[in-house]
Write a protein that holds these residues in place. Structure first.
Motif, PDB file in Angstrom:
ATOM      1  N   THR A   1       1.909  10.198   6.796  1.00 45.95           N
ATOM      2  CA  THR A   1       0.773   9.324   6.266  1.00 45.95           C
ATOM      3  C   THR A   1      -0.325  10.006   6.499  1.00 45.95           C
ATOM      4  O   THR A   1      -0.664  10.649   7.597  1.00 45.95           O
ATOM      5  CB  THR A   1       0.968   7.983   7.296  1.00 45.95           C
ATOM      6  OG1 THR A   1       2.085   7.346   7.335  1.00 45.95           O
ATOM      7  CG2 THR A   1      -0.285   7.036   7.185  1.00 45.95           C
ATOM      8  N   ARG A   2      -1.292   9.702   5.399  1.00 47.64           N
ATOM      9  CA  ARG A   2      -2.513  10.419   5.395  1.00 47.64           C
ATOM     10  C   ARG A   2      -3.449  10.102   6.209  1.00 47.64           C
ATOM     11  O   ARG A   2      -3.740   9.050   6.985  1.00 47.64           O
ATOM     12  CB  ARG A   2      -2.997  10.615   3.949  1.00 47.64           C
ATOM     13  CG  ARG A   2      -3.531   9.031   3.603  1.00 47.64           C
ATOM     14  CD  ARG A   2      -3.886   9.311   2.123  1.00 47.64           C
ATOM     15  NE  ARG A   2      -4.079   7.844   1.668  1.00 47.64           N
ATOM     16  CZ  ARG A   2      -5.177   7.414   0.810  1.00 47.64           C
ATOM     17  NH1 ARG A   2      -5.735   8.458   0.248  1.00 47.64           N
ATOM     18  NH2 ARG A   2      -5.370   6.310   0.641  1.00 47.64           N
TER      19      ARG A   2
ATOM     20  N   PRO B   1       1.040   7.679  -4.559  1.00 42.93           N
ATOM     21  CA  PRO B   1       1.223   8.906  -4.112  1.00 42.93           C
ATOM     22  C   PRO B   1       1.721   9.981  -4.776  1.00 42.93           C
ATOM     23  O   PRO B   1       2.509   9.526  -5.876  1.00 42.93           O
ATOM     24  CB  PRO B   1       1.868   8.793  -2.692  1.00 42.93           C
ATOM     25  CG  PRO B   1       2.485   7.493  -2.977  1.00 42.93           C
ATOM     26  CD  PRO B   1       1.610   6.600  -3.916  1.00 42.93           C
TER      27      PRO B   1
ATOM     28  N   THR C   1       0.785  -1.312  -0.034  1.00 39.79           N
ATOM     29  CA  THR C   1       0.139  -0.045  -0.036  1.00 39.79           C
ATOM     30  C   THR C   1       0.984   1.359   0.097  1.00 39.79           C
ATOM     31  O   THR C   1       1.493   1.570   0.920  1.00 39.79           O
ATOM     32  CB  THR C   1      -0.866   0.078   1.222  1.00 39.79           C
ATOM     33  OG1 THR C   1      -1.483  -1.395   1.307  1.00 39.79           O
ATOM     34  CG2 THR C   1      -1.924   1.072   1.283  1.00 39.79           C
TER      35      THR C   1
ATOM     36  N   ASN D   1       0.077   4.319  -0.585  1.00 37.95           N
ATOM     37  CA  ASN D   1      -0.566   5.488  -0.024  1.00 37.95           C
ATOM     38  C   ASN D   1      -1.639   5.186   1.186  1.00 37.95           C
ATOM     39  O   ASN D   1      -2.747   5.125   1.214  1.00 37.95           O
ATOM     40  CB  ASN D   1      -1.605   6.073  -0.890  1.00 37.95           C
ATOM     41  CG  ASN D   1      -1.535   7.598  -0.920  1.00 37.95           C
ATOM     42  OD1 ASN D   1      -1.051   8.224   0.259  1.00 37.95           O
ATOM     43  ND2 ASN D   1      -2.290   8.370  -1.771  1.00 37.95           N
TER      44      ASN D   1
ATOM     45  N   SER E   1      -3.389   4.879   5.190  1.00 39.07           N
ATOM     46  CA  SER E   1      -4.103   5.973   5.856  1.00 39.07           C
ATOM     47  C   SER E   1      -4.510   5.717   7.165  1.00 39.07           C
ATOM     48  O   SER E   1      -4.652   4.305   7.411  1.00 39.07           O
ATOM     49  CB  SER E   1      -4.926   6.505   5.075  1.00 39.07           C
ATOM     50  OG  SER E   1      -5.961   5.512   4.729  1.00 39.07           O
TER      51      SER E   1
ATOM     52  N   ASN F   1     -10.996  12.183   1.692  1.00 35.31           N
ATOM     53  CA  ASN F   1      -9.743  11.607   1.819  1.00 35.31           C
ATOM     54  C   ASN F   1      -8.468  12.571   1.368  1.00 35.31           C
ATOM     55  O   ASN F   1      -8.523  13.280   0.580  1.00 35.31           O
ATOM     56  CB  ASN F   1      -9.477  10.613   0.592  1.00 35.31           C
ATOM     57  CG  ASN F   1     -10.457   9.254   0.824  1.00 35.31           C
ATOM     58  OD1 ASN F   1     -10.969   9.225   2.013  1.00 35.31           O
ATOM     59  ND2 ASN F   1     -10.226   8.238  -0.077  1.00 35.31           N
TER      60      ASN F   1
ATOM     61  N   THR G   1      -6.107  -0.885  -8.900  1.00 36.71           N
ATOM     62  CA  THR G   1      -5.620   0.467  -9.132  1.00 36.71           C
ATOM     63  C   THR G   1      -6.368   1.001 -10.031  1.00 36.71           C
ATOM     64  O   THR G   1      -7.511   0.502 -10.787  1.00 36.71           O
ATOM     65  CB  THR G   1      -4.191   0.876  -9.065  1.00 36.71           C
ATOM     66  OG1 THR G   1      -4.095   2.353  -9.009  1.00 36.71           O
ATOM     67  CG2 THR G   1      -3.542   0.439 -10.337  1.00 36.71           C
TER      68      THR G   1
ATOM     69  N   SER H   1      -3.915   4.076  -4.783  1.00 32.61           N
ATOM     70  CA  SER H   1      -3.494   5.148  -5.728  1.00 32.61           C
ATOM     71  C   SER H   1      -2.051   5.017  -5.493  1.00 32.61           C
ATOM     72  O   SER H   1      -1.504   4.904  -4.473  1.00 32.61           O
ATOM     73  CB  SER H   1      -4.241   6.448  -5.224  1.00 32.61           C
ATOM     74  OG  SER H   1      -4.028   6.667  -3.965  1.00 32.61           O
TER      75      SER H   1
ATOM     76  N   GLY I   1      -6.187   1.918   3.811  1.00 29.51           N
ATOM     77  CA  GLY I   1      -5.639   1.885   2.544  1.00 29.51           C
ATOM     78  C   GLY I   1      -5.905   0.494   2.000  1.00 29.51           C
ATOM     79  O   GLY I   1      -5.980  -0.488   2.804  1.00 29.51           O
TER      80      GLY I   1
ATOM     81  N   SER J   1       4.433  13.098  -0.315  1.00 31.74           N
ATOM     82  CA  SER J   1       5.172  12.604  -1.522  1.00 31.74           C
ATOM     83  C   SER J   1       6.162  11.187  -1.170  1.00 31.74           C
ATOM     84  O   SER J   1       6.581  11.462  -0.040  1.00 31.74           O
ATOM     85  CB  SER J   1       5.720  13.737  -2.091  1.00 31.74           C
ATOM     86  OG  SER J   1       5.062  14.626  -2.490  1.00 31.74           O
TER      87      SER J   1
ATOM     88  N   GLY K   1      -2.252  12.206   0.486  1.00 31.68           N
ATOM     89  CA  GLY K   1      -0.940  11.536   1.205  1.00 31.68           C
ATOM     90  C   GLY K   1       0.074  12.481   0.791  1.00 31.68           C
ATOM     91  O   GLY K   1       0.458  13.103  -0.071  1.00 31.68           O
TER      92      GLY K   1
END
Length: 323
Positions: A87-88, A139, A6, A8, A10, A104, A165, A137, A37, A109, A107
């Protein structure tokens, strides 16, 4: 063992409310915080069934530490890769009728050196694995062709590669010839460039994705079930849910069910549909365990009704209608 990636991940906070009214004070009736995620959810569902899994996740800042801790509390074997970004956090507002409003974050970079460490971790963990699943997704900072590059490396190691994805990331992954692709209805339509309004449309689109490189396509169609197109043929099935609580993570549970069965064709589709339906009946992004799964509700007809119209919204603006 099944390894998940994962890129991205979360922290997913689900807040249950009586009704969402914009611009007003809304009081929560319940709340929960889950590690999130798409790949993380696949590992959570597998672990809940006692299936060996390892989650590779880039983790940054205090949120990344909290994510790792939450995964540990669920008994998930984590390969955490420290990165410079954050981390988002995501928020879902869930209403009693099953309506979920999601917010959402994009996230943080991933720098090239961060991504290289993540790749090294995946390749290390892949040794002896049955599957590596890349979900979610990309990031900021990750090139569209990353999943394709990773897939070719995994194929060279003799490991089956699954991808969940969308958009350019999915197109790039198909170049690697993944063993399985699991898009939803909108993602499938975007990948082929036409609307999907019937089961026949979904089958045609899945066959096009197979022609582009995927060995098998498991396309989730929301309340209308799922289509599986692989070397054994075409199958459609459904698993009706009378009172759903949250569809968040249902597609991830579906993917986990498919992989857990270690089978193909109808048996794999039944497992996928039963796990996905179980997730819909649970609050927030909670993943189902064995006691939540009911395979008796799944229906996979010998001859699917390809003319069946698909219900629910379809985010396919600007795409042509098949005639």
């Amino acid at each position: 063992m099944i390894v998940t990636l994962t890129l991205n991940p979360s922290l997913d906070r689900t807040i249950e409310i009586a009704r969402l009214t914009r611009g007003s004070l809304t009081r929560a009736t319940a709340t929960r915080l889950d590690p999130g995620g798409k790949g993380v959810n696949v590992s959570r569902a597998l672990a809940a069934h006692g299936i060996r899994t390892r989650a590779v996740v880039p983790c940054g800042g205090p949120e990344g530490e909290q994510l790792t801790a939450l995964l540990g509390l669920e008994g998930i074997d984590v390969a955490a890769v420290a990165v410079a970004g954050h981390t988002r956090s995501n928020v879902s507002l869930a209403e009693p009728d099953g309506t979920v409003t999601k917010i959402n974050e994009p996230g943080g970079s991933l720098r090239p050196e961060d991504l290289e460490r993540v790749t090294e971790s995946v390749l290390t963990e892949a040794a002896g694995a049955d599957w590596v699943v890349a979900s979610g997704s990309l990031p900021p900072g990750v090139p569209d062709g990353y999943y394709g590059r990773l897939g070719r490396q995994l194929t060279g190691l003799g490991v089956r590669f699954a991808v969940d994805t969308s958009g350019p990331a999915l197109a790039g992954a198909l170049d690697a010839g993944p063993a399985l692709v699991k898009p939803n209805r909108d993602e499938l339509a975007e990948s082929v460039g036409f609307r999907i309004d019937t089961v026949a449309d979904a089958v045609r689109a899945a066959e096009a994705v197979r022609a582009a490189g995927a060995e098998a396509v498991l396309a989730s169609l929301g309340a209308d079930g799922a289509v599986l197109v692989d070397r054994e043929g075409v199958r459609w099935g459904e698993s009706p849910v009378d009172r759903g609580r949250s569809a968040v993570g249902a597609g991830d549970a579906m993917l986990a069910g498919y992989l857990a069965g270690q089978t193909s064709g109808e048996d794999a589709l039944i497992e996928a549909l039963s796990w996905g339906a179980a997730a819909v009946r649970l609050p927030g992004s909670r993943m189902p365990g064995p006691s939540d799964v009911d395979r008796t509700i799944v229906r996979v007809p010998t001859t699917p009704d390809l003319t069946r119209s698909l219900s629910g919204p379809h985010n396919a603006h600007g795409l042509e209608q098949i005639r």
